[in-house]
Motif scaffolding. Sequence first.
Motif, PDB file in Angstrom:
ATOM      1  N   ARG A 214      69.214  13.542  72.339  1.00 46.93           N
ATOM      2  CA  ARG A 214      67.784  13.959  71.989  1.00 46.93           C
ATOM      3  C   ARG A 214      66.814  13.162  72.400  1.00 46.93           C
ATOM      4  NH1 ARG A 214      67.481  19.124  69.088  1.00 46.93           N
ATOM      5  NH2 ARG A 214      69.709  19.380  68.096  1.00 46.93           N
ATOM      6  N   GLY A 215      67.296  12.141  73.296  1.00 51.96           N
ATOM      7  CA  GLY A 215      66.171  11.387  74.150  1.00 51.96           C
ATOM      8  C   GLY A 215      65.713  10.281  73.114  1.00 51.96           C
ATOM      9  N   ALA A 216      66.347  10.002  71.999  1.00 49.59           N
ATOM     10  CA  ALA A 216      65.679   9.030  71.068  1.00 49.59           C
ATOM     11  C   ALA A 216      66.524   7.497  71.110  1.00 49.59           C
ATOM     12  CB  ALA A 216      65.932   9.680  69.659  1.00 49.59           C
TER      13      ALA A 216
ATOM     14  N   THR B 116      62.245  17.062  59.724  1.00 52.22           N
ATOM     15  CA  THR B 116      62.252  16.297  61.129  1.00 52.22           C
ATOM     16  C   THR B 116      62.351  14.830  60.748  1.00 52.22           C
ATOM     17  OG1 THR B 116      59.754  16.054  61.138  1.00 52.22           O
ATOM     18  CG2 THR B 116      61.050  17.937  62.241  1.00 52.22           C
TER      19      THR B 116
ATOM     20  N   LYS C 252      61.310  11.369  62.830  1.00 45.86           N
ATOM     21  CA  LYS C 252      60.583  10.821  63.650  1.00 45.86           C
ATOM     22  C   LYS C 252      61.092   9.372  64.088  1.00 45.86           C
ATOM     23  CE  LYS C 252      56.164  13.242  62.684  1.00 45.86           C
ATOM     24  NZ  LYS C 252      54.724  13.215  62.152  1.00 45.86           N
TER      25      LYS C 252
ATOM     26  N   ARG D 274      60.129   6.291  66.834  1.00 47.54           N
ATOM     27  CA  ARG D 274      59.268   5.777  67.744  1.00 47.54           C
ATOM     28  C   ARG D 274      60.156   4.739  68.788  1.00 47.54           C
ATOM     29  NH1 ARG D 274      56.497   2.507  64.743  1.00 47.54           N
ATOM     30  NH2 ARG D 274      54.402   3.653  64.725  1.00 47.54           N
ATOM     31  N   ASN D 275      60.416   5.378  69.888  1.00 47.43           N
ATOM     32  CA  ASN D 275      61.111   4.743  71.061  1.00 47.43           C
ATOM     33  C   ASN D 275      60.502   3.411  71.559  1.00 47.43           C
ATOM     34  OD1 ASN D 275      62.784   7.088  71.215  1.00 47.43           O
ATOM     35  ND2 ASN D 275      61.245   8.190  72.225  1.00 47.43           N
TER      36      ASN D 275
ATOM     37  N   THR E  73      56.768   6.004  72.744  1.00 50.42           N
ATOM     38  CA  THR E  73      56.511   7.490  72.661  1.00 50.42           C
ATOM     39  C   THR E  73      57.473   7.963  71.197  1.00 50.42           C
ATOM     40  OG1 THR E  73      58.930   7.890  74.200  1.00 50.42           O
ATOM     41  CG2 THR E  73      56.521   7.950  75.267  1.00 50.42           C
TER      42      THR E  73
ATOM     43  N   THR F  51      59.828  10.527  69.204  1.00 49.11           N
ATOM     44  CA  THR F  51      60.830  11.701  69.391  1.00 49.11           C
ATOM     45  C   THR F  51      60.952  12.270  67.984  1.00 49.11           C
ATOM     46  OG1 THR F  51      61.783  10.629  71.317  1.00 49.11           O
ATOM     47  CG2 THR F  51      63.036  12.269  70.037  1.00 49.11           C
ATOM     48  N   THR F  52      60.799  13.481  68.270  1.00 46.19           N
ATOM     49  CA  THR F  52      61.072  14.277  66.711  1.00 46.19           C
ATOM     50  C   THR F  52      62.512  14.973  66.964  1.00 46.19           C
ATOM     51  OG1 THR F  52      58.855  14.468  66.521  1.00 46.19           O
ATOM     52  CG2 THR F  52      60.096  15.873  65.222  1.00 46.19           C
ATOM     53  N   ILE F  53      63.203  14.847  65.794  1.00 47.30           N
ATOM     54  CA  ILE F  53      64.740  15.331  65.691  1.00 47.30           C
ATOM     55  C   ILE F  53      64.771  16.072  64.519  1.00 47.30           C
ATOM     56  CG2 ILE F  53      67.137  14.666  65.700  1.00 47.30           C
ATOM     57  CD1 ILE F  53      66.339  11.928  66.785  1.00 47.30           C
TER      58      ILE F  53
END
Length: 421
Positions: free
Chosen positions: A217-219, A230, A232, A234-235, A239, A241-243
């Motif tokens: 998921r790019g998190a 969801t 949330k 914070r990378n 940025t 990312t919402t999963i």
Amino acid sequence: MINAVINKYQTIFSDQLLATDISIISMLLMLILISVIANYITKKIITVFFKKIVDKTKSQWDNIFYHCHVFSRLSHLIPILVFSVGSKMIFPADTYPLLLENIHKFTSLYLIFAFAFVIHSLLAAFDTIYRTFKMSKHRPINSYIQVLKIILWIFTVLASISLLLNKDLWALFLGMSGMMAIIMLVFKDTLLGLVAGMQITANDMLRLDDWLEMPSRGADGDVIDITLNTVKVRNWDKTITTIPTHALISESFKNWRGMSESGGRRIKRSISIDMRSVKFCDQEMLQSFMKIDLLKDYLLKKQQEIDTYNKETGNDLSNLVNGRRLTNIGTFRAYLSAYLRTNPKIHKQLTFMVRQLAPSSTGIPIEVYVFSNDQDWVNYEGIQADIFDHVLAVIPEFGLRVFQDPIGSDFENAFSRSADN
């Protein structure tokens, strides 16, 4: 003649009706205006009065109630009271029964929504108060609060429909049973999120502020919010990312909480040694190694152990293959272990290991497997870099070479030497 009289009376009657309608509308508008003004004044009074009380008290709970608009939304009860009482005074029940009935429906509808907003604010305040406790990070209830809010508004809408249609509320529920399939389809994600949230909370799989890594998921960062639908994250590049919450049940992810709770952060990195530089230690090398403070005790103990073994076995030591001897790579590992043990930034109670991995075409990897006692990312990278800066600089002192793939200048020097020969 008769027609003229009839037309005259119809005109007079119509004018009277029109005048009556205008009068009723005017009084209703006046009543609505008074109610709006009463609401405005009440809200101002409540806001100022409770603001003074909130500022004087030390408790944070009243601040939370104030900022969640619990008090200000209670002010909507005043216009309901003004409109309801005023309508009964202006419009007699025996003269305007239908109008009063409609006014009663309107005020009841307003009351239903006013109470719904107050309860909604109370739920938000309760969630905010709960977040002030430490246990909220272990057992977040945000998803349950959202479910309660959904149920609240479903009841509010149904009660409003029941009021407007003069239908029994229970009959509406029974009538909706045939629509359950459609409702479940519409709220599919919500139901999945609710079940997932319950499993996450019950199994303690994820908490607020946990470091979550989910490549699919790019998190990769800190969990900042867990809601019904969801999560949330914070990378590290800031940025967000919402999963989907249910994805945490159906897919795999890595939670770094164990590392955070351990008090250390793992350093696992290796350096490949050129196998051609590995050799037995001669007397000159041993004398040089004895000058290294961190190796003195190790060399004395190890040399005594080796001498005792060689005497007992009676091996011919004129051949380097016979008996036991120290090697430069083994001595380097001992030095590296002693160096790390004296490093104040290395956690001594967690796994501590300097090991040799399987040789390959890229040399012999010497791996450092330890934990730093500072978990901050920036500090951790600095500690790791300092260690390997020292390691790379000290390797030649042991007669070893770091393995490195040849580059253009290496080939150029080789060709130059061939040409000179």
